[in-house]
Scaffold this active site. Sequence first.
Site, short mmCIF file in Angstrom:
data_model
loop_
_atom_site.label_atom_id
_atom_site.label_comp_id
_atom_site.label_asym_id
_atom_site.label_seq_id
_atom_site.Cartn_x
_atom_site.Cartn_y
_atom_site.Cartn_z
N TYR A 1 0.80 -1.22 0.00
CA TYR A 1 0.00 0.00 0.00
C TYR A 1 0.84 1.28 0.00
O TYR A 1 0.39 2.33 -0.41
CB TYR A 1 -0.87 0.06 1.26
CG TYR A 1 -1.86 -1.05 1.43
CD1 TYR A 1 -2.89 -1.24 0.53
CD2 TYR A 1 -1.79 -1.90 2.54
CE1 TYR A 1 -3.83 -2.26 0.72
CE2 TYR A 1 -2.71 -2.91 2.73
CZ TYR A 1 -3.74 -3.09 1.81
OH TYR A 1 -4.66 -4.09 2.00
N THR B 1 -2.97 -6.30 -6.75
CA THR B 1 -2.87 -5.28 -5.71
C THR B 1 -3.12 -5.88 -4.34
O THR B 1 -3.75 -6.93 -4.21
CB THR B 1 -3.88 -4.15 -5.93
OG1 THR B 1 -5.19 -4.61 -5.56
CG2 THR B 1 -3.90 -3.68 -7.37
N ASP B 2 -2.66 -5.19 -3.32
CA ASP B 2 -3.09 -5.54 -1.97
C ASP B 2 -4.56 -5.19 -1.84
O ASP B 2 -5.17 -4.58 -2.72
CB ASP B 2 -2.24 -4.81 -0.94
CG ASP B 2 -2.06 -5.62 0.34
OD1 ASP B 2 -3.02 -6.33 0.73
OD2 ASP B 2 -0.99 -5.53 0.97
N TRP B 3 -5.15 -5.54 -0.72
CA TRP B 3 -6.60 -5.55 -0.60
C TRP B 3 -7.19 -4.15 -0.36
O TRP B 3 -6.73 -3.41 0.51
CB TRP B 3 -7.00 -6.49 0.53
CG TRP B 3 -7.32 -7.89 0.09
CD1 TRP B 3 -8.39 -8.64 0.51
CD2 TRP B 3 -6.59 -8.74 -0.81
NE1 TRP B 3 -8.37 -9.88 -0.08
CE2 TRP B 3 -7.28 -9.97 -0.90
CE3 TRP B 3 -5.44 -8.58 -1.58
CZ2 TRP B 3 -6.86 -11.03 -1.72
CZ3 TRP B 3 -5.01 -9.62 -2.40
CH2 TRP B 3 -5.71 -10.83 -2.45
#
Length: 644
Positions: free
Chosen positions: A323, A359-361
């Site tokens: 992020y 992507t991260d969440w």
Amino acid sequence: MNRLCLLPLSMAILTACQNPKTETKQRKLPELITQNSQIVVEKEGQVFRDLNSNSKLDIYEDSNQLIEARIADLLSQMTLEEKAGMMFIGGVGISEDAKPDGKEKIKGPGARMPSVVEYMDSKKMTYFNIWDIPEDPVTFAKWYNNTQRIAENTRLGIPVTIASDPRHHFSNNIFSMSAQGFSQFCETLGFAALRDEKLMKKFADIVRQEYVAIGIRESLHPQIDLATEPRWARISGAFGEDAALTAKLVKAYIKGMQGDSLSGTSVACMTKHFPGGGPQKEGLDPHFSFQKGQIYPGNNFDYHLIPFEAAFEVNTAAIMPYYGVPTDQTEENVAMAYNKAIITSLLREKYNYDGVVCTDWGLITDVPMGPDVIWKARAWGVEDLSEAERVQKVIEAGCDQFGGEMRPELVVQLVNEGKLTEERIDQSVKRLLKLKFELGLFDNPFVDDSKVHEVLNKREFRELGEHTQRESMTLLKNEDVLPLTKNKFKVYIKNIDSAVVANYATVVTNPEEADYAIIRLNAPWYPVETKNPFALGFHHGDLDFKGEEKQKILTLLQKVPTIVDIYLDRPAVIPEITEASSALIANYGASDKSVCEVLFGNTAPKGKLPFELPSSMEAVYKQKADVPYDSEKPLFKFGFGLQY
């Protein structure tokens, strides 16, 4: 049209069907149980799944064809909506009745979300991650098979891929899923303490076997960030602060999970968090808006890439960027997944990486967390963009998939508006389809739920897990106290189960009656002031014990010779406790029994510190967030560890 429900095929049959050199006359066709009409076709003695129900063998259904040809054929048949759905991986709950559309006793966040069937139907999604699962893993395996049967009834029969965060560690950290039902090893820091590549690979192979047995085919791990900022809340999931050690272990880890190449028995690794999430300013995690960005005061950006270079060498199937904002490292101060310099210029072009980038969440959509609490999307640096504009920027940066998001309609909208081309979408979908084909999911996605317990209850797996909990422990101080002689001493205990300790010593209720005290501690942490309930569980803040809590510990240590065991999910600042203790030992995720086995000499501790332990918080404040082992006069240096 009603369609076939396939039962799990045996591995021997699957191998035979996939091997074009096998003599078809000698091959026994698998027995398929059908409901009404079949969705199988035969060709030259081989049987194939007729996934689109057109009564002929399409190229994408033919396991004898090259994967590239299968991808091209399937892609040509997919609608834009189906392509967009594949670009999202969202969380789902698992019902106790094993029904994919069921809602019975779902635990955790999945209880508040639509079912996997709803996502497959309305969103055309085929990638999912799971959190809490039923106590009996067999229930999960049944749910998984039922889900795959529903998937084969969709228009093209595209199988689902199930992913999971780590769930094989004895841990009380928020980032490790419950290990109930699985073998329980030390955390990855413990493997770093042991520095054993063969053991690392063996662990990963066990994880692979247990995952595959129930249907998990993608791991949202390993995490290979470097712990150069000791206050960061996610150190427990990584391998410490040394890049060379991490690189060595991650290669063994990925080989154990994936094999030399992906196959029907592999688990694909999504290695994270590119380009290294360790150097967070003040250790504040960028899950949350109170983060302050990734910083590089030591000009040490490239050091954090070393573990990823190792992961590329062994062909990690996927990469997850973090992020954080790489402050002043690129032309734009925007989060990694939005950052074209990070994803395209660095990852795709410099490293020539052509695997899946997910992507991260939660980068796109704000999430309600309760009354008057909104968890903002992790769109750092692009907060003012609309949701559709965020999706566009992530795709243009070079990512293929959105973690924790269920918004494929935004991709469809952008293509229809001419802001993204379908050709660009096809690039990502090809990578995502390739992963499914390489894992053999199109040919046989099912598991044998009757054999789950044979794999997950293997004695040697569980014993090895407990062994790593013990051997990874790091002896930091010993005034000729350890190991204790079993059944010889009276002990006063704190934060440890008396029923367990009673097997090794006489437990007394007052420290004055004891020969020794045994106290278990967790490394200190202090929650950030926030209304976000998830953030309150992150191990942020200073590394030292304070005030009344510290005084209670020291008072005990002054009353009776005391053995201190401390769980290190990140470094701790403990000079006074070290000085006052008779023995000090660290663990990286260990049960009370495992601790006692070490303290009473049945197993010798072999661990070496995977990070240094600073001598004061003042020293921590002066450290450079991106530089390893740079604390002034550390209490214990990286690699320290005594033995007996």
